[in-house]
Design a protein around this motif. Structure first.
Motif, PDB file in Angstrom:
ATOM      1  N   LEU A 247       0.829  -1.200   0.000  1.00  0.00           N
ATOM      2  CA  LEU A 247       0.000   0.000   0.000  1.00  0.00           C
ATOM      3  C   LEU A 247       0.867   1.255   0.000  1.00  0.00           C
ATOM      4  O   LEU A 247       0.609   2.219  -0.738  1.00  0.00           O
ATOM      5  N   ILE A 248       1.927   1.216   0.823  1.00  0.00           N
ATOM      6  CA  ILE A 248       2.823   2.392   0.885  1.00  0.00           C
ATOM      7  C   ILE A 248       3.494   2.634  -0.468  1.00  0.00           C
ATOM      8  O   ILE A 248       3.593   3.766  -0.946  1.00  0.00           O
ATOM      9  N   LEU A 249       4.016   1.595  -1.137  1.00  0.00           N
ATOM     10  CA  LEU A 249       4.674   1.734  -2.448  1.00  0.00           C
ATOM     11  C   LEU A 249       3.713   2.257  -3.487  1.00  0.00           C
ATOM     12  O   LEU A 249       4.068   3.054  -4.362  1.00  0.00           O
ATOM     13  N   SER A 250       2.446   1.814  -3.400  1.00  0.00           N
ATOM     14  CA  SER A 250       1.456   2.281  -4.375  1.00  0.00           C
ATOM     15  C   SER A 250       1.212   3.764  -4.209  1.00  0.00           C
ATOM     16  O   SER A 250       1.096   4.522  -5.185  1.00  0.00           O
ATOM     17  N   ILE A 251       1.107   4.201  -2.914  1.00  0.00           N
ATOM     18  CA  ILE A 251       0.878   5.629  -2.673  1.00  0.00           C
ATOM     19  C   ILE A 251       2.053   6.471  -3.185  1.00  0.00           C
ATOM     20  O   ILE A 251       1.874   7.524  -3.808  1.00  0.00           O
ATOM     21  N   VAL A 252       3.305   6.005  -2.940  1.00  0.00           N
ATOM     22  CA  VAL A 252       4.512   6.736  -3.411  1.00  0.00           C
ATOM     23  C   VAL A 252       4.538   6.803  -4.934  1.00  0.00           C
ATOM     24  O   VAL A 252       4.851   7.826  -5.533  1.00  0.00           O
ATOM     25  N   LEU A 253       4.208   5.700  -5.605  1.00  0.00           N
ATOM     26  CA  LEU A 253       4.233   5.657  -7.066  1.00  0.00           C
ATOM     27  C   LEU A 253       3.200   6.592  -7.655  1.00  0.00           C
ATOM     28  O   LEU A 253       3.479   7.333  -8.610  1.00  0.00           O
ATOM     29  N   ILE A 254       1.989   6.592  -7.056  1.00  0.00           N
ATOM     30  CA  ILE A 254       0.932   7.474  -7.565  1.00  0.00           C
ATOM     31  C   ILE A 254       1.318   8.937  -7.344  1.00  0.00           C
ATOM     32  O   ILE A 254       1.141   9.801  -8.203  1.00  0.00           O
ATOM     33  N   GLY A 255       1.888   9.233  -6.166  1.00  0.00           N
ATOM     34  CA  GLY A 255       2.296  10.618  -5.883  1.00  0.00           C
ATOM     35  C   GLY A 255       3.375  11.100  -6.835  1.00  0.00           C
ATOM     36  O   GLY A 255       3.371  12.233  -7.307  1.00  0.00           O
ATOM     37  N   GLY A 256       4.356  10.207  -7.120  1.00  0.00           N
ATOM     38  CA  GLY A 256       5.437  10.577  -8.059  1.00  0.00           C
ATOM     39  C   GLY A 256       4.915  10.839  -9.443  1.00  0.00           C
ATOM     40  O   GLY A 256       5.367  11.751 -10.166  1.00  0.00           O
ATOM     41  N   SER A 257       3.979  10.028  -9.896  1.00  0.00           N
ATOM     42  CA  SER A 257       3.397  10.211 -11.236  1.00  0.00           C
ATOM     43  C   SER A 257       2.695  11.543 -11.345  1.00  0.00           C
ATOM     44  O   SER A 257       2.776  12.258 -12.364  1.00  0.00           O
ATOM     45  N   ILE A 258       1.928  11.895 -10.254  1.00  0.00           N
ATOM     46  CA  ILE A 258       1.225  13.182 -10.279  1.00  0.00           C
ATOM     47  C   ILE A 258       2.215  14.351 -10.322  1.00  0.00           C
ATOM     48  O   ILE A 258       2.038  15.329 -11.063  1.00  0.00           O
ATOM     49  N   PHE A 259       3.347  14.257  -9.620  1.00  0.00           N
ATOM     50  CA  PHE A 259       4.349  15.332  -9.579  1.00  0.00           C
ATOM     51  C   PHE A 259       5.007  15.524 -10.951  1.00  0.00           C
ATOM     52  O   PHE A 259       5.164  16.647 -11.434  1.00  0.00           O
ATOM     53  N   ILE A 260       5.354  14.392 -11.567  1.00  0.00           N
ATOM     54  CA  ILE A 260       5.997  14.465 -12.884  1.00  0.00           C
ATOM     55  C   ILE A 260       5.051  15.034 -13.923  1.00  0.00           C
ATOM     56  O   ILE A 260       5.413  15.843 -14.777  1.00  0.00           O
ATOM     57  N   ALA A 261       3.778  14.630 -13.857  1.00  0.00           N
ATOM     58  CA  ALA A 261       2.782  15.125 -14.816  1.00  0.00           C
ATOM     59  C   ALA A 261       2.609  16.627 -14.695  1.00  0.00           C
ATOM     60  O   ALA A 261       2.541  17.357 -15.695  1.00  0.00           O
ATOM     61  N   LYS A 262       2.546  17.140 -13.446  1.00  0.00           N
ATOM     62  CA  LYS A 262       2.419  18.582 -13.261  1.00  0.00           C
ATOM     63  C   LYS A 262       3.653  19.333 -13.793  1.00  0.00           C
ATOM     64  O   LYS A 262       3.548  20.424 -14.366  1.00  0.00           O
ATOM     65  N   TYR A 263       4.822  18.751 -13.607  1.00  0.00           N
ATOM     66  CA  TYR A 263       6.067  19.403 -14.072  1.00  0.00           C
ATOM     67  C   TYR A 263       6.101  19.522 -15.587  1.00  0.00           C
ATOM     68  O   TYR A 263       6.459  20.572 -16.152  1.00  0.00           O
ATOM     69  N   LEU A 264       5.655  18.440 -16.237  1.00  0.00           N
ATOM     70  CA  LEU A 264       5.641  18.466 -17.698  1.00  0.00           C
ATOM     71  C   LEU A 264       4.620  19.458 -18.232  1.00  0.00           C
ATOM     72  O   LEU A 264       4.848  20.150 -19.235  1.00  0.00           O
ATOM     73  N   ILE A 265       3.438  19.527 -17.560  1.00  0.00           N
ATOM     74  CA  ILE A 265       2.392  20.457 -18.008  1.00  0.00           C
ATOM     75  C   ILE A 265       2.863  21.898 -17.842  1.00  0.00           C
ATOM     76  O   ILE A 265       2.656  22.749 -18.714  1.00  0.00           O
ATOM     77  N   ASN A 266       3.558  22.202 -16.772  1.00  0.00           N
ATOM     78  CA  ASN A 266       4.023  23.568 -16.520  1.00  0.00           C
ATOM     79  C   ASN A 266       5.105  23.990 -17.536  1.00  0.00           C
ATOM     80  O   ASN A 266       5.125  25.133 -17.991  1.00  0.00           O
ATOM     81  N   ASN A 267       6.031  23.095 -17.888  1.00  0.00           N
ATOM     82  CA  ASN A 267       7.121  23.421 -18.823  1.00  0.00           C
ATOM     83  C   ASN A 267       6.648  23.508 -20.270  1.00  0.00           C
ATOM     84  O   ASN A 267       7.289  24.123 -21.112  1.00  0.00           O
ATOM     85  N   LYS A 268       5.527  22.867 -20.571  1.00  0.00           N
ATOM     86  CA  LYS A 268       5.026  22.865 -21.943  1.00  0.00           C
ATOM     87  C   LYS A 268       4.611  24.251 -22.380  1.00  0.00           C
ATOM     88  O   LYS A 268       4.690  24.609 -23.563  1.00  0.00           O
ATOM     89  N   ASN A 269       4.196  25.077 -21.491  1.00  0.00           N
ATOM     90  CA  ASN A 269       3.702  26.402 -21.842  1.00  0.00           C
ATOM     91  C   ASN A 269       4.799  27.460 -21.913  1.00  0.00           C
ATOM     92  O   ASN A 269       4.528  28.609 -22.269  1.00  0.00           O
ATOM     93  N   LYS A 270       6.051  27.124 -21.589  1.00  0.00           N
ATOM     94  CA  LYS A 270       7.152  28.097 -21.652  1.00  0.00           C
ATOM     95  C   LYS A 270       7.536  28.358 -23.106  1.00  0.00           C
ATOM     96  O   LYS A 270       7.604  27.447 -23.917  1.00  0.00           O
ATOM     97  N   PRO A 271       7.839  29.651 -23.495  1.00  0.00           N
ATOM     98  CA  PRO A 271       8.234  29.972 -24.883  1.00  0.00           C
ATOM     99  C   PRO A 271       9.613  29.395 -25.216  1.00  0.00           C
ATOM    100  O   PRO A 271      10.490  29.312 -24.350  1.00  0.00           O
ATOM    101  N   LYS A 272       9.765  29.003 -26.479  1.00  0.00           N
ATOM    102  CA  LYS A 272      11.053  28.471 -26.931  1.00  0.00           C
ATOM    103  C   LYS A 272      12.085  29.591 -27.021  1.00  0.00           C
ATOM    104  O   LYS A 272      11.765  30.704 -27.423  1.00  0.00           O
ATOM    105  N   PRO A 273      13.351  29.305 -26.667  1.00  0.00           N
ATOM    106  CA  PRO A 273      14.393  30.355 -26.732  1.00  0.00           C
ATOM    107  C   PRO A 273      14.677  30.734 -28.190  1.00  0.00           C
ATOM    108  O   PRO A 273      14.711  29.896 -29.077  1.00  0.00           O
TER     109      PRO A 273
END
Length: 373
Positions: A7-33
């Motif tokens: 149960l603990i490993l499942s919670i950690v895995l789900i939390g990590g997935s949510i963090f990575i998804a938010k990071y990718l969504i936030n960087n997608k909107n940044k303008p290209k150099p």
């Protein structure tokens, strides 16, 4: 306990997935150099059409105008003379260069002279009886006959009868045999035909010389010639007596020469005409390499550029509104380092140095230092 760990490993895995998804969504909107364009700095010059003097440059090796190769026409042992037969030895006109032993040949010549003298002596009684009026001239000839001197000319015959008589006794044949030997005797001593210097020596004293053997080379070091090939299109510019300038490779010395001969034939393979230039100087040597500048004519309304700027032998790069463009030009004249062209308008900004990777439409920046190459 096992279920708790899962149960603990499942919670950690789900939390990590949510963090990575938010990071990718936030960087997608940044303008290209934005990438800045790099402008190449170029050197240019401004075209100013003027009258350009055309100078034909060519090169070649000097050859002595008076030059002879020494060959033996007789056979014998080479004797020592007052000067060593070596390269660099100087001789005055008429001085003996080569002396070949002629003792045997000289003895044969003397025998032939004696034979001629005896033959004429034997016919004197017949001349006195049959041609009394001609006796005195033949007697005078015999009295002046000297085997140590060159043979004198036979007395002239005054009648056909006398002529046939003399010829029938073999006098003429014996006379010309002796004259032939006298001429050949002179070939045992080779004398300098002009003041000069020995540039090649192939034999030494004591060597047996054979007929046709090359002995050396003799030149006059005061006058030289050089043959140059000029394009046939400039043949009208060549005139006998025209002054030209010669200089060494280092451009440290110059000499004045003149055109002395022009070949009347155009070389079919190169379409050039051979012109011969004569020059005199103590500084020059046989075989020396020199360059020649022949003043041709002046080309009006033309411009001179570096040879390495020419593209496909008919185009040049210009700068127009900070952009490279390629224009056609008329090639009028070309030398080793530059070309003279027509077709450029005054004020045109022309590249003065090649630009690696240049092409039509290339953006460039003009240097504040206009260094012409």
């Amino acid at each position: 306990m096992r279920n708790i760990i899962i149960l603990i490993l499942s919670i950690v895995l789900i939390g990590g997935s949510i963090f990575i998804a938010k990071y990718l969504i936030n960087n997608k909107n940044k303008p290209k150099p934005k990438t800045e364009k790099i402008l190449k700095t170029v050197y240019t010059e401004t075209v100013n059409n003027t009258s350009i003097p055309l100078v034909i440059t060519t090169n070649g090796n000097l050859v002595a105008k008076n030059k002879i190769e020494l060959y033996a026409e007789v056979q014998g042992v080479l004797e020592t003379t007052s000067k060593d037969f070596k390269q660099g030895t100087s001789y005055n006109k008429g001085e003996t260069i080569i002396k070949i032993n002629s003792d045997e040949f000289y003895a044969n010549l003397q025998a032939q002279k004696s034979n001629l003298f005896n033959t004429i002596t034997a016919i004197m009684p017949d001349i006195r009886l049959d041609y009394p009026n001609e006796y005195s001239k033949w007697q005078t000839y015999l009295l002046s006959f000297d085997t140590q001197k060159s043979l004198q000319k036979l007395p002239e015959t005054t009648s056909e009868k006398e002529k046939f008589f003399i010829s029938g006794r073999g006098i003429n044949t014996a006379y010309y045999n002796v004259k032939n030997l006298e001429v050949k005797l002179n070939k045992y001593n080779l004398r300098a035909p002009f003041n000069g210097i020995l540039t090649e020596s192939l034999v030494n004293p004591g060597t047996l010389i054979r007929v046709g053997q090359k002995l050396g080379e003799f030149i006059d070091p005061s006058v030289y010639e050089i043959g140059v090939s000029i394009k046939s299109e400039f043949r009208d510019l060549l005139q006998i007596g025209k002054q030209v300038e010669l200089y060494n490779l280092e451009k440290t010395k110059t000499w004045k020469g003149k055109v002395v001969r022009i070949n009347g034939k155009v070389d079919a393979s190169t379409q050039t005409i051979k012109a011969f230039i004569q020059v005199s100087s103590k500084d020059l040597k046989e075989g020396q390499y020199v360059e020649i500048a022949l003043q041709a004519k002046a080309e009006e309304n033309a411009f001179e550029v570096s040879r390495n700027l020419l593209i496909e032998n008919s185009k040049l790069y210009i700068v127009k509104d900070s952009v490279l463009d390629l224009v056609n030009v008329n090639l009028i004249f070309e030398s080793e380092k530059s070309v003279v062209v027509k077709g450029l308008a005054n004020g045109t900004i022309l590249l003065s140095k090649p630009v690696p990777g240049s092409h039509i439409g290339m953006l460039v920046k003009i240097s504040t230092e206009n260094n012409k190459q």
